[in-house]
Design an enzyme around this catalytic site. Structure first.
Site, PDB file in Angstrom:
ATOM      1  N   GLU A  88       1.029  -1.233   0.163  1.00  0.00           N
ATOM      2  CA  GLU A  88       0.103  -0.075  -0.300  1.00  0.00           C
ATOM      3  C   GLU A  88       0.992   1.628  -0.340  1.00  0.00           C
ATOM      4  O   GLU A  88       0.644   2.050  -0.570  1.00  0.00           O
ATOM      5  CB  GLU A  88      -1.295   0.378   0.902  1.00  0.00           C
ATOM      6  CG  GLU A  88      -1.877  -0.862   1.091  1.00  0.00           C
ATOM      7  CD  GLU A  88      -2.158  -2.388   1.058  1.00  0.00           C
ATOM      8  OE1 GLU A  88      -0.652  -2.864   1.584  1.00  0.00           O
ATOM      9  OE2 GLU A  88      -2.624  -3.265   1.172  1.00  0.00           O
ATOM     10  N   HIS A 128     -10.666  -4.697  10.459  1.00  0.00           N
ATOM     11  CA  HIS A 128     -11.293  -4.131   9.069  1.00  0.00           C
ATOM     12  C   HIS A 128     -12.345  -3.864   9.300  1.00  0.00           C
ATOM     13  O   HIS A 128     -13.301  -3.662   8.412  1.00  0.00           O
ATOM     14  CB  HIS A 128     -11.575  -6.095   8.614  1.00  0.00           C
ATOM     15  CG  HIS A 128      -9.840  -6.070   8.407  1.00  0.00           C
ATOM     16  ND1 HIS A 128      -9.544  -6.825   8.630  1.00  0.00           N
ATOM     17  CD2 HIS A 128      -9.736  -6.853   6.873  1.00  0.00           C
ATOM     18  CE1 HIS A 128      -8.722  -7.659   7.912  1.00  0.00           C
ATOM     19  NE2 HIS A 128      -8.899  -7.468   6.874  1.00  0.00           N
TER      20      HIS A 128
HETATM   21  C1  LIG Z   1      -2.398  -3.991   4.629  1.00  0.00           C
HETATM   22  C2  LIG Z   1      -3.671  -5.935   3.755  1.00  0.00           C
HETATM   23  N1  LIG Z   1      -3.882  -5.498   2.638  1.00  0.00           N
HETATM   24  C3  LIG Z   1      -4.456  -6.161   1.834  1.00  0.00           C
HETATM   25  C4  LIG Z   1      -5.134  -6.682   2.874  1.00  0.00           C
HETATM   26  C5  LIG Z   1      -6.566  -8.153   2.255  1.00  0.00           C
HETATM   27  N2  LIG Z   1      -5.538  -9.225   2.062  1.00  0.00           N
HETATM   28  C6  LIG Z   1      -6.095 -10.157   2.457  1.00  0.00           C
HETATM   29  S1  LIG Z   1      -4.666 -11.618   2.743  1.00  0.00           S
HETATM   30  C7  LIG Z   1      -4.529 -11.241   1.023  1.00  0.00           C
HETATM   31  C8  LIG Z   1      -3.356 -11.998   1.122  1.00  0.00           C
HETATM   32  C9  LIG Z   1      -2.015 -12.617   0.974  1.00  0.00           C
HETATM   33  O1  LIG Z   1      -1.318 -13.406   0.896  1.00  0.00           O
HETATM   34  P1  LIG Z   1      -0.604 -13.944   1.259  1.00  0.00           P
HETATM   35  O2  LIG Z   1       0.487 -12.983   2.375  1.00  0.00           O
HETATM   36  O3  LIG Z   1       0.379 -15.115   0.868  1.00  0.00           O
HETATM   37  O4  LIG Z   1      -0.355 -15.047   2.994  1.00  0.00           O
HETATM   38  P2  LIG Z   1      -2.076 -16.643   2.503  1.00  0.00           P
HETATM   39  O5  LIG Z   1      -3.162 -15.609   2.349  1.00  0.00           O
HETATM   40  O6  LIG Z   1      -1.548 -16.700   1.166  1.00  0.00           O
HETATM   41  O7  LIG Z   1      -1.795 -16.890   3.270  1.00  0.00           O
HETATM   42  C10 LIG Z   1      -4.927  -9.692   0.955  1.00  0.00           C
HETATM   43  C11 LIG Z   1      -4.463  -8.823  -0.613  1.00  0.00           C
HETATM   44  C12 LIG Z   1      -4.736  -6.900   4.061  1.00  0.00           C
HETATM   45  N3  LIG Z   1      -5.392  -7.696   4.703  1.00  0.00           N
HETATM   46  N4  LIG Z   1      -3.762  -6.091   4.495  1.00  0.00           N
END
Ligand SMILES: Cc1ncc(C[n+]2csc(CCOP(=O)(O)OP(=O)(O)O)c2C)c(N)n1
Lengths: 380, 327
Positions: free
Chosen positions: B60, B129
């Site tokens: 972000e 959230h």
């Molecule tokens: C700062 C932030 N940006 C976006 C999100 C939305 N979001 C939640 S999980 C996710 C994907 C994260 O992927 P990863 O870190 O690879 O973990 P995984 O879900 O694969 O376990 C996103 C974009 C968030 N929760 N926090």
């Protein structure tokens, strides 16, 4: 892990830092020849280790098997309960990744060492010995949940297990892991902190700041990148110029290693080593390659990947792998392992009943635990 | 006029402005190949290609700052936050860079950028959230903050925001994305920023409510109407600048005011509105201004608690009765 050259180089850098700390200026010269680095990283492939070499007894293996199965059955049931709208909010399932949580939990002193992770937290919670009851009740938003119904799926906590939580902001908890490790060192209590996060979190500045701080202060921490290949719908190669995440460790003068997360033995083998290093205040970065079978969350149909890819990964299933291993080595029988499954299913079913029966938190509790101060004057 | 969902109206505004102006592009997490986490940008990658609909890593601070730099250098970015809760990761970029660079450069650089995405609580997602950010960003001079309550406003206001030469924080609500309404299809249909809408005329009490809270206000007005009271409902549409004149005019008529705002109460939009009313219209007030907000706590997960946490029709109705001194 660093090669000898790298160690030497590290040593000189440490010396530099030391002389800087002593107030001596370091000469910053530009050499006339190109600089060439050589780096070596350890790998922990699947199928490379035996239970004997890990010192695991038959009973250990049965316990490990049961634990992975508990996570799997718990989440399958949670998905069902989500469908029935007993569970709300986001529900991110860990199915497929159980070897990572279990292998990690079996490599630390639970309750002494610390663990922190992101929102995909049910697996590690159960691996640390949190009960299906308190976890399911949290998903139901009930008072007997591990966060008293305030946190839901993404925010499991358990202080007595030194489980510092599931966290909903990607990358936001990684600096906390550094702080938890800092406190272990400060108190000289011998504890280490396992800090889990996804491949997607590698995009966050916090992760890189954290790695630098941990290496700079020589903190007892293991950064565990659970690389399940996708951050929501984004495959790693679409988000990173360098997708070999273990290599980031070298930028911060830490050892890094690459681990197969579909084999609980590989995870344990690697973690034992790096936990031991952490106890000597050598932080490290482990990239654990794993896979989530389900969509990112319950609302994600996962159209961005093929059925073939998923099916291929399921062939490496960590639970089936351990089962085959035990059968092949005559350490257990199909009947015995089936009986464990039945037992686990019962435990999970009981947790659903427990969660159903547990009451909702009383309305006044909305004002509890906002501040430590008991008579805080809230605005109404 | 066409019937559109709120999300479709936002998409239409972006598409029209991108077709009109080459410099406009969309960037954010999952906006392209995934078609948007909430499907706001569905089909836009296909339409405009990866040069103008750009997927990002979960970075972000990086992509918000990228947008600001691009705006300084002549482009007109639309930056989508998956939710405004995640904009806090980029907080420094928004409040120190977007808000202040025009000022600090003595007007040499303008920052024509829109930051948009869902804001506020959307069901049981727990504390991290569920934040309503309008007062937080309104705090910073240099930023404009817009919070539409229906598809038509969303389209007209977003088009204005994209054409505006200042950074605009454009707050949507996840729970409103599927809401349908009539939407003006004229490509030059622009709703000016900073102008409130009198959504319903009335004599007995003024209700000020934006975004989702606006719909609570309408329900309350209906309920009061059944009892013979007429409420005037004002949707400010833009939080900063705020159209206090329209509110004050209304209070001169009704002499009473209730503000509904799903933010936490302390130092919120409702705090400022109440203050401005007492300063500008004290002599016209027949009762203290009341407000209905979320509880003064983080948002809980449990179903019963989050329902209790959010401002309700009942609470707003009670507040109106109270300022009218009936029963
Ligand atoms: C700062 C932030 N940006 C976006 C999100 C939305 N979001 C939640 S999980 C996710 C994907 C994260 O992927 P990863 O870190 O690879 O973990 P995984 O879900 O694969 O376990 C996103 C974009 C968030 N929760 N926090």
């Amino acid at each position: 892990m660093a090669s000898k050259t790298r160690k030497k180089q590290q040593a000189t850098q440490v010396d530099q830092a030391a002389s800087q700390a002593n107030g001596q200026a370091v000469q910053l010269q530009v050499p006339s020849k190109p600089i060439h680095f050589e780096q070596t990283f350890e790998t922990y492939p699947a199928g490379a280790y035996t239970h004997e070499e890990l010192g695991l007894s038959r009973e250990d293996l049965l316990a490990i098997y049961r634990n992975m199965l508990l996570q799997r059955r718990f989440e399958e049931r949670a998905a069902q309960m989500y469908g029935k709208q007993k569970i709300a909010g986001f529900l991110h399932l860990y199915i497929g990744e159980e070897a990572v949580s279990t292998g990690a939990a079996w490599s630390i002193k639970i309750g002494h060492d610390s663990v922190i992770t992101a929102y995909r937290d049910h697996g590690i919670a159960l691996a640390l010995g949190m009960t299906a009851n308190e976890c399911m009740a949290e998903l139901f938003g009930k008072i007997d949940g591990c966060s008293r119904g305030k946190g839901g799926s993404m925010h499991f906590f358990k202080a007595e297990k030194k489980f510092f939580g599931g966290h909903g902001i990607v990358g936001g908890h990684v600096p906390l892991g550094v702080g938890i490790a800092f406190a272990h060192k400060y108190k000289e209590d011998g504890g280490v902190c396992l800090t889990f996060f996804g491949d997607g979190a590698m995009g966050q500045g916090t992760v890189h700041e954290s790695m630098n701080l941990a290496a700079l202060y020589k903190l007892p921490i293991v950064f565990i990148i659970e690389n399940n290949q996708y951050a929501m719908g984004t495959a790693v190669w679409r988000a990173f110029a360098n997708t070999e995440f273990y290599r980031y460790a070298a930028n911060y003068n830490m050892p890094g290693a690459l681990v197969d997360g579909m084999d609980v033995f590989s995870v344990m083998k690697a973690l034992r080593k790096y936990v031991a290093l952490a106890r000597e205040y050598q932080p490290s970065v482990l990239e654990v390659r794993t896979y989530r079978y389900r969509g990112h969350s319950m609302s994600d149909p996962a159209k961005y990947r093929t059925k073939e890819e998923l099916e291929a990964k399921k062939k490496e299933d960590p639970i089936i792998r351990l089962k085959s291993y035990m059968l092949q080595h005559g350490l257990s029988t199909n009947e015995e392992l089936d009986a464990i499954d039945d037992d686990v299913k019962k435990e999970v079913q009981a947790s659903v009943e427990f969660a159903e029966k547990s009451p909702y938190p009383p309305l006044e509790s909305i004002y509890e635990d906002v501040y430590a101060q008991p008579d805080y004057p809230f605005l109404a | 006029m066409a019937i559109m969902q709120f999300r479709e109206a936002i998409r239409a505004a972006m598409i029209e402005e991108m077709e009109r102006d080459e410099r406009v592009f969309l960037i954010g997490e999952e906006v392209g190949q995934y078609d948007g986490a909430y499907k706001v940008s569905e089909g836009m990658l296909k339409r405009f290609g990866p040069k103008r609909v750009i997927d990002t890593p979960i970075s972000e601070a990086g992509f918000a700052g990228l947008g600001i730099g691009a705006a300084m250098n002549g482009l007109r970015p639309i930056v989508e936050f998956m939710t405004f809760n995640f904009s806090f990761v980029a907080f420094d970029q928004l409040v120190n860079n977007a808000a202040k660079i025009r000022y600090m450069s003595g007007g040499q650089f303008k920052i024509p950028i829109v930051f948009r995405g869902p804001n506020g609580a959307a069901g049981q997602l727990a504390a991290t959230h569920s934040t309503s950010v309008e007062s937080i960003y309104s705090y910073f001079p240099g930023l404009k903050v817009v919070a539409p309550s229906n598809p038509d406003d969303a389209k007209g206001l977003l088009k204005s925001a994209i054409r505006d030469d200042d950074p605009v924080i454009f707050l949507e609500s996840e729970l409103m994305y599927s809401m349908r309404g009539e939407v003006n299809e004229d490509p030059e249909y622009l709703i000016p920023l900073g102008k409130a809408r009198i959504a319903r005329e009335g004599e007995d009490v003024t209700i000020v409510a934006h975004s989702k809270s606006y719909w609570i206000a309408l329900e309350v007005a209906d309920r009061l109407a059944e009892e013979g009271y007429s409420a005037e409902v004002i949707d400010p549409r833009t939080i900063r600048p705020f159209d206090f004149d329209t509110v004050v005019q209304s209070i001169k008529k009704t002499n009473r005011c209730v503000i509904i705002d799903e933010s936490n109460p302390f130092a919120s939009v409702s705090s400022e509105v109440a203050f401005q009313i007492q300063q500008r219209a004290f002599d016209y007030l027949d009762a203290p201004v009341l407000r209905v907000t979320a509880k003064d706590t983080p948002a809980p997960y449990a179903k019963n608690l989050i329902e209790y946490y959010m401002p309700s029709v009942d609470a707003a109705y009670e507040a109106c009765k109270k300022v009218m001194y009936v029963d």
